[in-house]
Write a protein that holds these residues in place. Structure first.
Motif, PDB file in Angstrom:
ATOM      1  N   UNK A 113       0.813  -1.183  -0.005  1.00  0.00           N
ATOM      2  CA  UNK A 113       0.043  -0.014   0.067  1.00  0.00           C
ATOM      3  C   UNK A 113       0.538   1.251   0.004  1.00  0.00           C
ATOM      4  N   UNK A 114       1.932   1.377   0.819  1.00  0.00           N
ATOM      5  CA  UNK A 114       2.863   2.511   0.826  1.00  0.00           C
ATOM      6  C   UNK A 114       3.461   2.678  -0.408  1.00  0.00           C
ATOM      7  N   UNK A 115       3.925   1.613  -1.179  1.00  0.00           N
ATOM      8  CA  UNK A 115       4.449   1.839  -2.566  1.00  0.00           C
ATOM      9  C   UNK A 115       3.516   2.244  -3.374  1.00  0.00           C
ATOM     10  N   UNK A 116       2.219   1.882  -3.350  1.00  0.00           N
ATOM     11  CA  UNK A 116       1.244   2.176  -4.422  1.00  0.00           C
ATOM     12  C   UNK A 116       0.972   3.662  -3.909  1.00  0.00           C
ATOM     13  N   UNK A 117       1.155   4.143  -2.668  1.00  0.00           N
ATOM     14  CA  UNK A 117       0.782   5.720  -2.474  1.00  0.00           C
ATOM     15  C   UNK A 117       1.975   6.337  -3.128  1.00  0.00           C
ATOM     16  N   UNK A 130       3.806   5.688  -5.727  1.00  0.00           N
ATOM     17  CA  UNK A 130       3.643   5.497  -7.205  1.00  0.00           C
ATOM     18  C   UNK A 130       2.699   6.403  -7.730  1.00  0.00           C
ATOM     19  N   UNK A 131       1.603   6.627  -6.825  1.00  0.00           N
ATOM     20  CA  UNK A 131       0.513   7.637  -7.132  1.00  0.00           C
ATOM     21  C   UNK A 131       0.660   8.907  -6.981  1.00  0.00           C
ATOM     22  N   UNK A 132       1.938   9.484  -6.409  1.00  0.00           N
ATOM     23  CA  UNK A 132       2.224  10.656  -6.210  1.00  0.00           C
ATOM     24  C   UNK A 132       2.504  11.106  -4.809  1.00  0.00           C
ATOM     25  N   UNK A 133       2.395  10.375  -3.789  1.00  0.00           N
ATOM     26  CA  UNK A 133       2.453  10.688  -2.565  1.00  0.00           C
ATOM     27  C   UNK A 133       3.856  11.161  -2.017  1.00  0.00           C
ATOM     28  N   UNK A 134       4.041  12.501  -1.747  1.00  0.00           N
ATOM     29  CA  UNK A 134       5.261  13.023  -1.677  1.00  0.00           C
ATOM     30  C   UNK A 134       5.488  13.621   0.092  1.00  0.00           C
ATOM     31  N   UNK A 135       4.914  13.276   0.954  1.00  0.00           N
ATOM     32  CA  UNK A 135       4.892  13.439   2.158  1.00  0.00           C
ATOM     33  C   UNK A 135       6.340  12.954   2.754  1.00  0.00           C
ATOM     34  N   UNK A 136       6.688  12.965   4.025  1.00  0.00           N
ATOM     35  CA  UNK A 136       8.110  12.528   4.536  1.00  0.00           C
ATOM     36  C   UNK A 136       7.808  11.130   4.754  1.00  0.00           C
ATOM     37  N   UNK A 137       9.028  10.485   4.815  1.00  0.00           N
ATOM     38  CA  UNK A 137       9.041   8.958   4.880  1.00  0.00           C
ATOM     39  C   UNK A 137       8.184   8.752   6.198  1.00  0.00           C
ATOM     40  N   UNK A 138       7.410   7.462   6.081  1.00  0.00           N
ATOM     41  CA  UNK A 138       6.536   6.783   7.053  1.00  0.00           C
ATOM     42  C   UNK A 138       7.044   5.600   7.602  1.00  0.00           C
ATOM     43  N   UNK A 139       6.785   5.238   8.960  1.00  0.00           N
ATOM     44  CA  UNK A 139       7.395   4.176   9.479  1.00  0.00           C
ATOM     45  C   UNK A 139       6.328   3.521  10.287  1.00  0.00           C
ATOM     46  N   UNK A 140       5.923   2.196   9.936  1.00  0.00           N
ATOM     47  CA  UNK A 140       4.910   1.303  10.700  1.00  0.00           C
ATOM     48  C   UNK A 140       5.634   0.117  11.373  1.00  0.00           C
TER      49      UNK A 140
END
Length: 400
Positions: free
Chosen positions: A355-359, A361-371
């Motif tokens: 899901x994070x990768x698809x985000x 690829x779709x143009x998500x440009x916020x800071x790096x996320x960690x789960x």
């Protein structure tokens, strides 16, 4: 829909007595309550993770007691799924914050994602890849698995950056890195700024790119809590070398022992993630002047090596030595071994990373996320007994 998803979804199907949410019978009315309870349990599981709260396709399916394949067909409004079930699945998806905006129709093909791995021999990787493929299929994408370790003598631990550059030239959407790859800086450079997400990697990468990690402090804590509850105090850990993840798990073991006031009893025997080194480390523990009554391991493969060492030294498991692994792979659950292990929730790890990768690829440009995904403990025969009274502080007597 791909045949892979249909077959894999079928494997996820619940027992024949699963709840039918569409039933209008009195039994069906009772089933509605049970469906709600399952939904609450899935929501609680998602909330336990440290990081963005979002559901996966598997979460949606589990909340209603159906397979991932059926859930996906319902979300796509396929006519072979009854209207009431389609409605319930859509409601569950919205409740669990599943990214419906990325859902693709059955015939859509949006691209290919490369899954980068160090080895193809780790059965944990197959669990992750399965979850990744299911989640990507929901977005109209597919995945290929690529070993990245360069197998030539002059580059014993280097990454095969040529292969990664070839994938970029072929136009892959992005990359998923499983665990810590060798020479990560060169790997990232070779990806040419394509979206990049790490799965099961160390904390050292947090902030550099999106990461979905196992909460190893919780995992090692569960193992030590379990063993201490059985009466074990002389507990050793095999691991700590070979990767940053191994060192982090060894540190987490040490912290768990300190929490129980057993810091002076904690022993870490150096070992990596291989069976051979696990057997050598196990032999060292059992030949020492002070022999532990329980051993935790960096992964399930290492645990198999410790079990082999126990067999060779004449120790019975679990009455004379308790052994626990990490990863809850098929190796730990086979009828022969039955090893207690930490389940890292591979389905959720793989799906969230996808899901994070698809985000991205779709143009998500916020800071790096960690789960940090919360693991659970699966207790089996290898830790089914506490230490014998005379073994709570065992010493090996040497006779000339």
């Amino acid at each position: 829909m791909s045949d892979d998803l249909i077959s894999e979804g079928a494997d996820d199907m619940q027992d024949a007595g699963s709840i039918d949410p569409n039933s209008d019978s009195a039994e069906g009315a009772g089933a509605t309550d049970q469906v709600i309870e399952q939904g609450d349990a899935v929501s609680a599981s998602i909330a336990a993770d440290q990081g963005p709260s979002r559901g996966t396709l598997r979460d949606v399916a589990d909340s209603l007691g159906i397979s991932s394949a059926v859930a996906l067909r319902a979300l796509r409004d396929q006519t072979d799924i009854r209207p009431r079930l389609r409605e319930r699945v859509h409601e569950a998806a919205e409740r669990l914050n599943f990214p419906l905006e990325e859902l693709a129709d059955e015939t859509s093909h949006r691209g290919v994602v490369a899954v980068l791995v160090n080895t193809m021999r780790n059965t944990w990787i197959s669990d992750l890849v399965r979850a990744i493929r299911i989640e990507l299929t929901a977005t109209g994408r597919s995945a290929i698995v690529v070993p990245t370790r360069r197998r030539v003598p002059e580059y014993p631990i280097a990454a095969d950056t040529d292969a990664i550059r070839s994938l970029v030239d072929l136009g892959v959407d992005g990359f998923l890195m499983v665990s810590d790859l060798h020479d990560v800086d060169s790997v990232i450079e070779a990806t040419a700024d394509r979206p990049f997400v790490g799965i099961g990697c160390s904390r050292s990468f947090v902030g550099r790119f999106d990461t979905v990690r196992i909460d190893d402090e919780v995992g090692q804590g569960l193992l030590v809590d379990h063993l201490v509850s059985l009466g074990h105090t002389e507990i050793a850990h095999v691991g700590g070398v070979g990767s940053t993840v191994a060192r982090e798990r060894a540190d987490a073991f040490q912290l768990a022992m300190e929490r129980h006031g057993l810091a002076d009893h904690a022993r870490i025997e150096p070992g990596d993630f291989t069976e051979q080194v696990g057997q050598t480390a196990g032999s060292m523990l059992l030949r020492g002047s002070q022999v532990p009554t329980a051993v935790t391991c960096a992964n399930d493969v290492t645990a198999l090596g410790v079990l082999a060492a126990a067999r060779d030294a004449g120790y019975e498991v679990p009455t004379q030595l308790a052994v626990a692994g990490y990863g809850n792979t098929s190796l730990s659950s086979s009828g022969v071994t039955q090893v207690t292990s930490v389940d890292p929730n591979s389905d959720r790890l793989g799906a969230l990373a996808a899901q994070l990768l698809v985000d991205r690829v779709s143009g998500h440009e916020q800071e790096a996320r960690d789960v940090a995904v919360a693991p659970s403990l699966v207790a089996r025969q290898s830790t089914a007994a506490g230490p014998r009274a005379e073994s709570k502080r065992r010493t090996r007597v040497h006779v000339d």
